[in-house]
Design a protein around this motif. Structure first.
Motif, short mmCIF file in Angstrom:
data_model
loop_
_atom_site.label_atom_id
_atom_site.label_comp_id
_atom_site.label_asym_id
_atom_site.label_seq_id
_atom_site.Cartn_x
_atom_site.Cartn_y
_atom_site.Cartn_z
N ASN A 52 0.65 -1.39 0.26
CA ASN A 52 -0.14 -0.24 -0.18
C ASN A 52 1.09 1.04 0.25
OD1 ASN A 52 1.03 0.01 2.78
ND2 ASN A 52 -1.03 -0.13 4.06
N SER A 53 2.71 1.31 0.00
CA SER A 53 2.99 2.16 0.18
C SER A 53 4.90 1.87 -0.09
CB SER A 53 2.71 3.17 0.82
OG SER A 53 3.18 2.82 2.09
N ALA A 54 5.22 2.85 -0.20
CA ALA A 54 6.90 2.77 -0.31
C ALA A 54 7.31 2.31 0.76
CB ALA A 54 7.52 3.66 -2.05
N ASN A 78 19.85 12.60 2.14
CA ASN A 78 18.85 13.60 1.19
C ASN A 78 18.02 12.77 0.80
OD1 ASN A 78 18.48 16.07 -0.85
ND2 ASN A 78 19.40 14.79 -2.69
N THR A 79 16.83 12.34 1.49
CA THR A 79 16.29 11.77 0.86
C THR A 79 14.50 11.73 1.43
OG1 THR A 79 15.16 9.39 0.69
CG2 THR A 79 16.60 9.48 2.51
N PHE A 80 13.36 11.36 1.15
CA PHE A 80 12.64 11.59 2.02
C PHE A 80 12.84 10.62 3.71
CE2 PHE A 80 7.79 10.25 3.01
CZ PHE A 80 6.66 11.15 3.13
N VAL A 81 11.82 11.16 4.90
CA VAL A 81 12.44 10.67 5.87
C VAL A 81 11.71 9.21 5.65
CG1 VAL A 81 11.76 12.68 7.25
CG2 VAL A 81 10.03 10.80 6.67
N ALA A 82 11.00 8.37 4.86
CA ALA A 82 10.84 7.29 4.66
C ALA A 82 11.98 6.08 4.99
CB ALA A 82 9.43 6.89 3.42
N SER A 83 12.89 6.21 3.97
CA SER A 83 14.09 5.57 3.59
C SER A 83 14.74 5.22 5.06
CB SER A 83 15.11 5.79 2.85
OG SER A 83 14.27 7.13 1.97
N ALA A 84 14.87 6.49 5.81
CA ALA A 84 15.70 6.28 7.61
C ALA A 84 14.68 5.61 8.31
CB ALA A 84 16.26 7.23 8.17
N ALA A 158 13.83 3.16 -4.33
CA ALA A 158 14.02 3.84 -5.92
C ALA A 158 12.17 4.04 -5.95
CB ALA A 158 13.99 2.47 -7.11
N SER A 159 11.69 5.05 -5.58
CA SER A 159 10.66 5.56 -5.02
C SER A 159 10.27 6.79 -6.33
CB SER A 159 10.41 6.38 -3.58
OG SER A 159 10.54 5.35 -2.66
N HIS A 160 12.10 6.90 -6.82
CA HIS A 160 12.11 8.23 -7.74
C HIS A 160 12.14 7.68 -9.21
CE1 HIS A 160 13.61 11.24 -4.83
NE2 HIS A 160 12.09 10.92 -3.95
N PHE A 184 4.14 4.83 -6.07
CA PHE A 184 3.13 4.67 -6.87
C PHE A 184 2.52 5.79 -6.39
CE2 PHE A 184 4.25 0.10 -7.88
CZ PHE A 184 4.90 0.63 -9.02
N HIS A 185 3.54 6.47 -5.17
CA HIS A 185 2.68 7.88 -4.80
C HIS A 185 2.28 8.82 -6.40
CE1 HIS A 185 2.14 11.67 -2.80
NE2 HIS A 185 1.63 11.32 -2.24
N PRO A 186 1.30 9.14 -6.50
CA PRO A 186 1.20 10.32 -7.63
C PRO A 186 2.01 11.11 -7.68
CG PRO A 186 -1.03 10.77 -5.56
CD PRO A 186 -0.24 9.84 -4.93
N GLU A 194 -2.13 5.70 -3.50
CA GLU A 194 -1.41 4.90 -3.08
C GLU A 194 -0.78 4.10 -3.19
OE1 GLU A 194 0.51 7.00 -0.09
OE2 GLU A 194 -1.30 8.48 0.73
N GLY A 195 0.68 3.71 -2.74
CA GLY A 195 0.43 1.96 -3.03
C GLY A 195 2.22 1.97 -3.69
N GLY A 196 3.44 0.91 -4.03
CA GLY A 196 4.31 0.76 -3.57
C GLY A 196 4.31 -0.81 -3.85
C1 PLP Z 1 7.81 8.79 -2.12
C2 PLP Z 1 8.83 8.70 -0.87
C3 PLP Z 1 9.36 7.33 -0.25
C4 PLP Z 1 7.62 6.70 0.01
O1 PLP Z 1 6.80 6.89 -0.75
P1 PLP Z 1 4.91 6.41 0.03
O2 PLP Z 1 5.05 5.85 -0.80
O3 PLP Z 1 4.63 7.49 0.28
O4 PLP Z 1 5.35 5.82 1.27
C5 PLP Z 1 10.27 6.52 0.43
N1 PLP Z 1 11.86 7.52 -0.13
C6 PLP Z 1 11.46 8.33 -1.17
C7 PLP Z 1 12.70 8.43 -1.38
C8 PLP Z 1 10.21 8.83 -1.65
O5 PLP Z 1 10.75 10.09 -2.48
#
Ligand code: PLP
Length: 387
Positions: A52-54, A78-84, A158-160, A184-186, A194-196
């Protein structure tokens, strides 16, 4: 208003989602597996697990690789907080490797040096998460080589970067990693709202990922144990998992979007090319590309190399663009600078290259439906300010 990124939803996308809505199964029918197969085959990976999300994909990837208390995970600041955050979900320790000033990705030199030091201190990471920032692939062969020397696992964030490649190897093939994660965020390249997804070439990891996204439940007869002859057991929970499932509506949207992935990326390249050309004579540093890589151009990050008055130029340009309805963004506030991470003991100048980049970076609008007219508006505004 012109955003820095946005999705495109076509009539075909809507028709595909509608088909699922009117079918017997709207959550766990045949569409999720179809989407998984399509992405795996696009990337050349053996297995893929849709979630359901990355963020969820990163969490269960860490668990599938055995990350837990006492372990250490390294990623890029240099990333979105989710990577950590995924490390902290598992009770592990987080640390960062500074970025390269040209690619803005995790620096392989900094990684090498940090590994030498960590080995001496007996504190080697269990997992390293390189992030393909803006879609620009990291030097995966070099990171992979280090993983063999120092015995750590690799999850590519590889979210990007779906659709990116290096030396003709698609990001997602997992040739140089254990797992690759897509979002697969918009605002990303293709969307499921939402999706990953997590991709891997390892059967056991794939099985574990599918269980962890579904409560830790298995339907595999070989795994179901303590069968009492007089009881019916068609599934069992054999470990602690989550409900991180993607549904068929999302997968239908994703499958439909996947048809346009390559076209999207070539449009993004056209946009980048025009920006590059138009900024030639301005004090703007355009995104440099590592040789032999093909970026998805999820972002078009620029650094403004000029001072106007006393105000920091980045703040100046950011406010000026927003006042003119161009919603440029900043990528990223380094993860360790967030208050939550500062409370863990990280300091502002721990990663000087990431800090330098953060003080200068502005992400300009780049997405398939931007259009030449809107792009010219962005260019003209910057020319007016910086010529
Ligand atoms: C968007 C993003 C995420 C999180 O993705 P979600 O699908 O919104 O959970 C994680 N890492 C990076 C680098 C992102 O840009």
């Amino acid at each position: 208003m012109i955003p820095y990124g946005r999705q495109e939803i076509t009539d075909q996308d809507i028709a595909e989602v509608k088909k699922v809505l009117r079918s017997d199964y709207i959550t766990q029918g045949q569409t999720v597996p179809k989407f998984e197969q399509a992405i795996a085959s696009y990337c050349g990976a053996s297995y893929s697990v849709a979630v359901n999300s990355a963020t969820s994909a990163l969490h269960i990837s860490c668990l599938a690789l055995g990350l837990g208390p006492g372990d250490v995970l390294w990623t890029s600041p240099n990333t979105f907080v989710a990577s950590a955050n995924c490390a902290l979900y598992c009770g592990a320790e987080i640390d960062f490797v500074d970025i390269d000033s040209k690619t803005y990705n995790m620096s392989v030199d900094a990684l090498s040096e940090k590994l030498i030091l960590a080995e001496k201190q007996g504190k080697l990471p269990k997992i390293v998460i390189p992030v393909h920032f803006a879609g620009q692939p990291c030097d995966m062969p070099a990171i992979y080589k280090l993983s063999k020397k120092y015995d750590f696992k690799i999850i590519e964030d590889a979210s990007h970067a779906i659709g990116s490649s290096y030396s003709d190897i698609k990001v997602g093939s997992c040739i140089h990693s254990n797992i690759t994660v897509f979002s697969f965020h918009p605002v990303k390249i293709i969307t499921t709202a939402e999706g990953g997804m997590a991709l891997t070439n390892n059967t056991e990891i794939a099985d574990k990922l599918s269980r962890l996204r579904n409560h830790g439940i298995t339907r595999d007869k070989k795994k179901i144990y303590k069968l009492n002859k007089n009881e019916i057991w068609n599934y069992q929970q054999i470990e602690l998992g989550y409900n991180y499932r993607m549904n068929d509506l999302q997968a239908a949207l994703g499958l439909s979007q996947l048809n346009r992935l390559d076209k999207y990326i070539s449009t993004r390249h056209q946009i980048a090319k025009l920006y590059n050309y138009e900024f030639k004579d301005l004090p703007i540093k355009v995104p440099w590309q590592l040789p032999k890589t093909y970026s998805s151009f999820h972002l078009y990050p620029i650094c403004v190399e000029k001072n106007i008055g006393s105000k920091q130029i980045q703040t100046h340009i950011y406010n000026y663009m927003h006042k003119n309805n161009i919603n440029v963004n900043i990528h990223y506030i380094p993860v360790h600078r967030h208050p939550y991470y500062e409370d863990l003991g990280f300091k502002k100048n721990d990663y000087p290259e990431a800090e330098k980049f953060f003080q200068k970076e502005i992400s300009l609008p780049i997405y398939p439906t931007l259009g030449i007219k809107n792009q010219k508006t962005v260019i003209e505004l910057l020319k007016k300010k910086l010529s």
